[in-house]
Design a protein around this motif. Structure first.
Motif, PDB file in Angstrom:
ATOM      1  N   ALA A  76      29.556  -4.472 -19.327  1.00 15.42           N
ATOM      2  CA  ALA A  76      30.210  -5.453 -18.454  1.00 15.42           C
ATOM      3  C   ALA A  76      31.692  -5.130 -18.449  1.00 15.42           C
ATOM      4  N   GLU A 124      36.024  -7.951 -13.318  1.00 16.56           N
ATOM      5  CA  GLU A 124      35.947  -7.814 -11.866  1.00 16.56           C
ATOM      6  C   GLU A 124      37.212  -7.151 -11.332  1.00 16.56           C
ATOM      7  N   GLN A 125      38.355  -7.504 -11.920  1.00 17.76           N
ATOM      8  CA  GLN A 125      39.630  -6.900 -11.571  1.00 17.76           C
ATOM      9  C   GLN A 125      40.348  -6.534 -12.857  1.00 17.76           C
ATOM     10  N   ARG A 184      35.034 -13.427 -14.539  1.00 21.69           N
ATOM     11  CA  ARG A 184      33.911 -12.809 -13.843  1.00 21.69           C
ATOM     12  C   ARG A 184      33.850 -11.332 -14.210  1.00 21.69           C
ATOM     13  N   VAL A 185      32.648 -10.812 -14.351  1.00 14.64           N
ATOM     14  CA  VAL A 185      32.477  -9.426 -14.780  1.00 14.64           C
ATOM     15  C   VAL A 185      31.435  -8.720 -13.925  1.00 14.64           C
ATOM     16  N   PHE A 186      31.609  -7.412 -13.806  1.00 14.04           N
ATOM     17  CA  PHE A 186      30.623  -6.545 -13.154  1.00 14.04           C
ATOM     18  C   PHE A 186      29.684  -6.047 -14.250  1.00 14.04           C
ATOM     19  N   ASP A 225      22.949  -1.886 -11.029  1.00  9.57           N
ATOM     20  CA  ASP A 225      23.862  -2.951 -11.411  1.00  9.57           C
ATOM     21  C   ASP A 225      23.404  -4.279 -10.843  1.00  9.57           C
ATOM     22  N   VAL A 278      28.701  -8.679  -9.555  1.00  5.76           N
ATOM     23  CA  VAL A 278      29.649  -9.507 -10.310  1.00  5.76           C
ATOM     24  C   VAL A 278      29.020 -10.858 -10.620  1.00  5.76           C
ATOM     25  N   ASP A 292      29.454 -14.640 -13.219  1.00  7.88           N
ATOM     26  CA  ASP A 292      30.329 -15.455 -14.056  1.00  7.88           C
ATOM     27  C   ASP A 292      30.079 -15.130 -15.517  1.00  7.88           C
TER      28      ASP A 292
END
Length: 345
Positions: A259, A262-263, A302-304, A325, A328, A330
């Protein structure tokens, strides 16, 4: 701390630096050295601790400097850097000048330029431990994967051999060992760092947390490695392999489940490594699976979330790897996250 304390500390530091540096500046000016070099020295003396905070947050170094506001600069730092560069063109063997330039580039968040300047220092002073550690640190920041290996690792090992109490060197060496799954060695390296720290400091607490994480990964504690903290995030990830790709998985290949924010930097906030033969598999990603104390799952909203079967066993994606995958999500999500590995990189 009270504001009065910070004010008093700032005054004492200013007076001490003035007593030390002003005579040196006057002497240097009499010898014909450019004004910008000495102004830059003053700027770095005050700005370097601030720059270090940003650099350490990015690659995972404990931070103890909080709440310090950057002081306004009397002249343009770019102008001072230009003067220093001009000086080094005429005096290319000025090791201290190259070191000052490297540290300045680091505070300006120009890691590749800083690494090049550290290279000049090392070409003149091969055993300069400050340059060794600085080169390794800026190289890791300049790399997309932020890994510490190759020459960086060799320099860190040499630095702590020459200077066993080099705190930054010990910290970065432990990070490198942790990144390469040498968890017991990482814990041992960070234990050498502990006696050098104030036991009540934020740094000491961060190091202790990372030692605990390394011990858990190494299996030297009875705790279940994937047991999440009571108040920490725990992402349950279910990974399957698309039927069309089953014939492409070979014995000994590695499955990475990760994980990342997100940014932000591409370094994973949590990563698990398994044998690809374990598919289908379920993994719980937690803060204990972060690569550094600052960059962990709870540091992002938030994560990818992704999974990759690596043919080489390396974490960096390569052509031919199989991946999938969940996009994204929470970081506080409690529902199972499903990933099907169905693509070829």
């Amino acid at each position: 701390m009270k504001p009065v304390f910070y004010l008093a500390a700032a005054v004492m530091i200013t007076v001490a630096l003035a007593l030390l540096l002003v005579p040196l500046i006057r002497q240097g000016r009499r010898q014909g050295r450019p004004r910008g070099i000495f102004v830059l020295a003053l700027l770095v003396a005050f700005a370097l601790p601030l720059g270090a905070v940003g650099l350490y947050l990015l690659i995972g170094t404990p931070v103890v400097l909080n709440g310090v506001e950057k002081q306004p600069e009397a002249i343009s730092i770019e102008q001072a850097v230009a003067e220093l560069q001009t000086h080094l063109q005429t005096e290319p063997k000025d090791a201290q000048g190259w070191l000052l330039l490297a540290q300045t580039y680091a505070t300006m968040h120009k890691p590749a330029a800083a690494r090049d300047a550290y290279d000049h220092v090392l070409s003149l002073q091969a055993d300069n431990t400050t340059a060794m550690v600085g080169w390794a640190e800026t190289d890791s920041i300049a790399r997309e994967d932020h890994r510490i290996e190759g020459r960086s690792l060799e320099l860190l090992q040499r630095a702590v051999q020459l200077e066993p109490d080099n705190q930054r060197g010990l910290w970065l060496l432990g990070i490198s060992q942790f990144q390469h799954d040498r968890y017991a060695e990482a814990a041992a390296t960070w234990r050498k760092l502990q006696p050098l720290l104030d036991p009540d400091s934020t740094v000491a607490k961060a190091v202790a947390e990372q030692i605990a994480a390394a011990d858990a990964r190494a299996g030297s504690t009875p705790a279940t490695p994937q047991a999440p903290a009571a108040d920490g995030p725990a992402l349950q990830v279910q990974i399957t392999l698309a039927p069309t790709l089953k014939d492409q998985v070979k014995a000994g290949e590695t499955l990475f489940v990760y994980a990342r924010a997100e940014q932000g930097p591409p370094m994973p906030l949590a990563v698990a490594r398994l044998d690809a033969a374990a598919l289908p598999a379920t993994v719980t990603l937690t803060d204990a699976m972060g690569m550094t104390p600052q960059l962990k799952l709870s540091s992002a909203a938030r994560v990818f979330v992704g999974a990759r079967i690596s043919r080489s066993g390396q974490a960096i994606a390569q052509s031919g790897d199989l991946e999938g995958d969940a996009g994204v999500v929470d970081v506080g999500s409690k529902a199972p996250i499903k990933i099907e590995i169905d693509k070829v990189h």
